[in-house]
Design a protein around this motif. Structure first.
Motif, PDB file in Angstrom:
ATOM      1  N   LEU A  27       6.361   6.826  -6.685  1.00  0.00           N
ATOM      2  CA  LEU A  27       6.339   6.349  -5.310  1.00  0.00           C
ATOM      3  C   LEU A  27       5.934   4.878  -5.338  1.00  0.00           C
ATOM      4  O   LEU A  27       4.995   4.502  -6.052  1.00  0.00           O
ATOM      5  N   VAL A  28       6.639   4.069  -4.569  1.00  0.00           N
ATOM      6  CA  VAL A  28       6.294   2.658  -4.420  1.00  0.00           C
ATOM      7  C   VAL A  28       5.893   2.471  -2.954  1.00  0.00           C
ATOM      8  O   VAL A  28       6.745   2.338  -2.078  1.00  0.00           O
ATOM      9  N   ALA A  29       4.593   2.521  -2.697  1.00  0.00           N
ATOM     10  CA  ALA A  29       4.064   2.362  -1.339  1.00  0.00           C
ATOM     11  C   ALA A  29       3.579   0.926  -1.188  1.00  0.00           C
ATOM     12  O   ALA A  29       2.930   0.388  -2.087  1.00  0.00           O
ATOM     13  N   TYR A  30       3.883   0.322  -0.059  1.00  0.00           N
ATOM     14  CA  TYR A  30       3.520  -1.084   0.109  1.00  0.00           C
ATOM     15  C   TYR A  30       3.291  -1.409   1.574  1.00  0.00           C
ATOM     16  O   TYR A  30       3.859  -0.793   2.473  1.00  0.00           O
ATOM     17  N   PHE A  31       2.434  -2.393   1.802  1.00  0.00           N
ATOM     18  CA  PHE A  31       2.259  -3.011   3.103  1.00  0.00           C
ATOM     19  C   PHE A  31       2.708  -4.454   2.945  1.00  0.00           C
ATOM     20  O   PHE A  31       2.295  -5.139   2.006  1.00  0.00           O
TER      21      PHE A  31
END
Length: 181
Positions: A27-31
């Motif tokens: 998973l590549v989670a980003y803000f």
């Protein structure tokens, strides 16, 4: 007898393949405020085959830079946890989780901490990445502190103005930390 052996070997191979795929789901989670972190997240997704999740606040940050910095500083000083819009459907399916954000006031934006604290990431590999205009300066430490029971790999940071040419550097980093070959 040969048929049973061939079938047994095929089942072992198929089982091993699905187990490998399961163990390496990413998973590549980003803000991202300005789009820089989003771009790095896209590079990581393309190079790892991971799935993207954009961390968004329920109440958007001000579009203008100065007012946004004021809100971000107030959140940091009060240790706020702004609510996150949306959720990852089943975090348990991911073993490797990249967490990306800009560096705000020498740390990760508070919404990133809200996201991290919303899930049990025990035993997962957490890998931070950060964009900034001066230096990473604390975002990685904040991410690691929020995920104490996770395995942490070396993070990647990039000047915001250099994001457009960063894909080869992202690829070299992913090879260095042995996420890709």
């Amino acid at each position: 007898m040969k048929t049973r052996i061939v079938t047994f070997i095929a089942l072992l191979i198929m089982g091993g393949t699905s187990l490998y795929a399961r163990e390496n789901k990413t998973l590549v989670a980003y803000f991202s405020y300005s789009g820089n972190t989003r771009e790095i997240a896209g590079y990581i997704k393309d190079l790892t085959g991971g799935e993207l999740f954009e961390i968004q606040t329920v109440e958007p940050y001000p579009a203008e830079y100065e007012p946004c910095t004021v809100v971000a500083r107030k959140e940091m000083e009060s240790n706020a946890r702004p609510p996150v819009k949306g959720k990852v459907n089943d975090i348990r399916q991911y073993d490797t989780i990249f967490i990306g954000c800009p560096s705000w006031w020498h740390t990760a934006p508070m919404v990133v901490l809200t996201f991290l604290e919303s899930y049990d990431l025990s035993g997962k590999t957490v890998i931070p990445f950060c964009t900034h205009e001066s230096k990473e300066d604390g975002a990685f430490a904040a991410i690691e502190k929020a995920t104490p029971d996770s395995r942490h790999l070396k993070g990647f940071d990039c000047f915001g103005h250099a994001v457009g040419s960063a894909k080869p550097k992202v690829e070299a980093w992913l090879k260095e930390i042995k996420v890709i070959k």
